[in-house]
Design an enzyme around this catalytic site. Structure first.
Site, PDB file in Angstrom:
ATOM      1  N   MET A   1      -3.204  -4.837   4.447  1.00 46.39           N
ATOM      2  CA  MET A   1      -4.353  -4.199   3.812  1.00 46.39           C
ATOM      3  C   MET A   1      -5.481  -5.211   3.660  1.00 46.39           C
ATOM      4  O   MET A   1      -5.227  -6.407   3.552  1.00 46.39           O
ATOM      5  CB  MET A   1      -3.976  -3.659   2.440  1.00 46.39           C
ATOM      6  CG  MET A   1      -5.053  -2.775   1.820  1.00 46.39           C
ATOM      7  SD  MET A   1      -4.860  -2.613   0.045  1.00 46.39           S
ATOM      8  CE  MET A   1      -5.407  -4.228  -0.494  1.00 46.39           C
ATOM      9  N   CYS A   2      -6.681  -4.710   3.602  1.00 47.11           N
ATOM     10  CA  CYS A   2      -7.839  -5.596   3.528  1.00 47.11           C
ATOM     11  C   CYS A   2      -8.941  -4.984   2.678  1.00 47.11           C
ATOM     12  O   CYS A   2      -8.953  -3.784   2.409  1.00 47.11           O
ATOM     13  CB  CYS A   2      -8.410  -5.849   4.933  1.00 47.11           C
ATOM     14  SG  CYS A   2      -7.204  -6.528   6.074  1.00 47.11           S
TER      15      CYS A   2
END
Length: 615
Positions: A1-2
């Site tokens: 995730m970012c």
């Protein structure tokens, strides 16, 4: 995730972007941060990309990813199927390689349509000067947009400002992906979004799509359907809308099937058994994909350090979280703990001036009130809220099913003072641009739960404990698909199965704007990733394929009729009392709704969110 970000300017003039947003993005992705700036050779536009990576898979791949031909990708997602990703590969690198080989919009849409899992992305395609962006079919990853003075900003999370100069953020509608022709935009000094919709809404997909987008378009922008008529392929099958005439008129049976034994009788039929076994199969696979796609270095078989888990579950002891816990138990190595995150807000003592007036009434109704969800009851702790009580009961059930597993039941206790402090400092920005009382309650409850800081009890002792899990499973999606809310009963009573089907179709259609973007922002603020097994594409397709009366029977009482198919599944998995617990909304079960103004409605604008960001 970012945490992903892009700032597009149609002017070569240098600009600065909000440092508060940068801080929020960095908390989402603590493992790697960097920026990339792309400028047109004529200086007519510039794009600033920023990405902050939470390392979840394969080798750490810093973002933005810029390939040899100048294409730039920022990707916030997970590939759980549809495209091959090897054990040591990173899905961002895989997506970047695939997109780099594309020479037409149809090829890009084909790749995005293939991905099974949550995603939000922004992609600069140098050939042709195009900027692509969008969210997955359900909108499981947040993406916001805002246009101000010929500058378009796209970001996973924003910062709420208060006053006359406040910026207007909106969630990017999860109705398709968007493309901006940067050359045309600079020539006209206006931004037009070319829309490539998800092909799932039948003949009215175009009008519905544009109408939805228009409601949240940044000021000064316009949206048009792409002239080629291209669309993304829906990852799920259409909702079954069949209604047998014999079932069209609801008949309420409040006294039937109110116990675990009654569920066992229903389960005894061969037909129900087949459906239940299919639910177990598809849901188990969904959980497996989400608990085994972990950071590469954590997938070995060595004993965990200090009882730290890799996976946590938002846990109330209700049926949705109990099923996730049982299925996670089947796919996580036996020596690894599982964290159960149980949040409670401190029960407020009644004001002294009200005590004498209510004393007689309280004693009179004490025995009755102790049996209801929302009434006060005698407790040994001010944090013994309904979800804490059912959570502990659920823990006992899980321990009986697998006594060898280390279940970290984390009691996350929140006082009003801490709630107000963290709402002001962090949560008001994360919930934004949503702004209702319900958004405040759910956003705050999920934020504290996901933080995972609390107490665990061992025998008669308790100690401070903080969850180390990067992956958090949440049960969202079960109620929306299986008629779990009280409003579903109301619609069923007034409009029968036809009305109930319309309500369920609306629930899944709006889940991206009502729930998922907010929850992704709130959970991601801790450098953790929300995963939604009930919204796995195969799970949704199976539920969509079934006629509504096989998923729920709202002629039966609360605790049985709603999510009936899931209750039968729970019983088949060996669960007992948790399989017949009535639905209790998180804001009531955790008691956060009792900490503030009791006269508020869930749909009211929440002044606390505005005043918190103002301070």
């Amino acid at each position: 995730m970012c945490g992903i970000f892009c700032l597009l300017s149609l002017s070569p003039t240098p600009f600065e972007w909000d440092k508060t947003i940068h801080q929020h993005l960095k908390r989402r992705g603590p493992d790697s941060s960097q920026d990339v700036t792309v400028t047109d050779k004529h200086g007519s536009y510039q794009c600033v990309f920023s990405a902050h990576v939470l390392h979840m898979r394969g080798l750490l791949t810093p973002q933005p990813v810029q390939d040899d031909t100048g294409n730039v990708l920022v990707w916030n997602g997970e590939i759980f199927g549809g495209l091959p990703v090897m054990a040591k590969e990173n899905d961002t690198a895989v997506i970047s390689q695939r997109l780099s080989s594309c020479s037409s919009p149809a090829e890009i849409l084909s790749i995005l349509s293939s991905v099974r899992g949550p995603w939000g992305f922004i992609y600069y395609q140098k050939a042709g000067d195009y900027l692509w962006f969008g969210r997955d079919f359900f909108g499981r990853r947040s993406l916001l947009w805002m246009l101000n003075a010929e500058v378009l900003t796209l970001t996973s999370v924003a910062a709420h400002t208060y006053g006359p100069d406040q910026t207007i953020w909106q969630e990017v509608p999860a109705v398709g992906v968007y493309r901006i022709d940067l050359k045309a935009a600079t020539e006209s000094s206006t931004m037009t979004f070319e829309v490539y919709p998800w092909a799932h809404a039948g003949n009215n997909v175009i009008s519905t799509c544009i109408e939805t987008i228009s409601e949240s378009l940044p000021s000064g922008c316009s949206a048009v359907m792409n002239q080629s008529g291209l669309a993304l392929t829906s990852p799920v099958c259409p909702l079954n809308t069949s209604i047998p005439e014999t079932l069209n008129e609801p008949e309420i049976h409040p006294n039937l099937y109110q116990s675990v034994k009654d569920l066992e009788q229903l389960l005894a039929s061969k037909e129900n058994n087949a459906e239940v076994n299919r639910v177990i199969h598809v849901l188990s696979e969904a959980v497996r994909r989400r608990v085994q796609s972990l950071p590469f270095q954590n997938r070995d078989h060595s004993p965990p350090e200090n009882d730290h888990a890799s996976v946590a579950i938002l846990f109330s002891g209700g049926i949705d979280s109990m099923i996730l816990a049982v299925l996670a138990d089947q796919h996580i190595p036996a020596h690894q703990p599982i964290d159960l995150l149980n949040v409670a807000f401190k029960l407020q003592e009644p004001k002294k001036q009200k005590e004498s007036a209510k004393k007689n009434k309280k004693h009179k109704n004490e025995s009755t009130n102790s049996k209801t969800d929302d009434a006060p009851c005698r407790t040994s702790s001010p944090f013994d809220v309904p979800d804490r009580i059912t959570g502990k009961a659920g823990l006992t059930e899980l321990q009986s099913l697998n006594p060898e597993r280390k279940w970290n039941f984390i009691e996350i206790n929140v006082t009003q003072e801490e709630l107000q402090k963290m709402r002001r400092e962090r949560i008001c920005h994360l919930v934004h641009p949503l702004d209702t009382v319900l958004d405040d309650s759910i956003g705050c409850a999920v934020w504290f739960a996901a933080r995972g800081a609390g107490l665990i009890r061992e025998d008669s002792d308790q100690r401070l404990f903080a969850s180390s899990a990067k992956v958090i499973l949440t049960g969202i999606g079960a109620d929306e698909q299986l008629a779990g809310y009280s409003r579903h009963r109301v619609r069923f009573k007034t409009s029968g199965y036809e009305g109930l089907i319309q309500e369920l179709a609306m629930e899944l259609g709006r889940i991206s704007s009502r729930n998922l973007g907010r929850d992704d922002r709130v959970i991601g603020d801790h450098g953790k990733e929300a995963r939604f097994p009930y919204l796995d594409e195969d799970v949704v397709s199976y539920f969509n394929s079934l006629p509504v009366w096989e998923k729920a029977d709202l002629s039966l009482p609360r605790g049985v009729g709603e999510k009936l198919l899931l209750r039968l599944t729970a019983r088949q998995l060996g669960l007992s009392q948790s399989s017949v617990l009535p639905k209790r909304a998180m804001q009531f079960g955790s008691r956060i709704a009792k900490m503030e103004d009791n006269q508020e409605k869930a749909s009211d604008k929440c002044t606390r969110l505005f005043t918190s960001c103002k301070e």
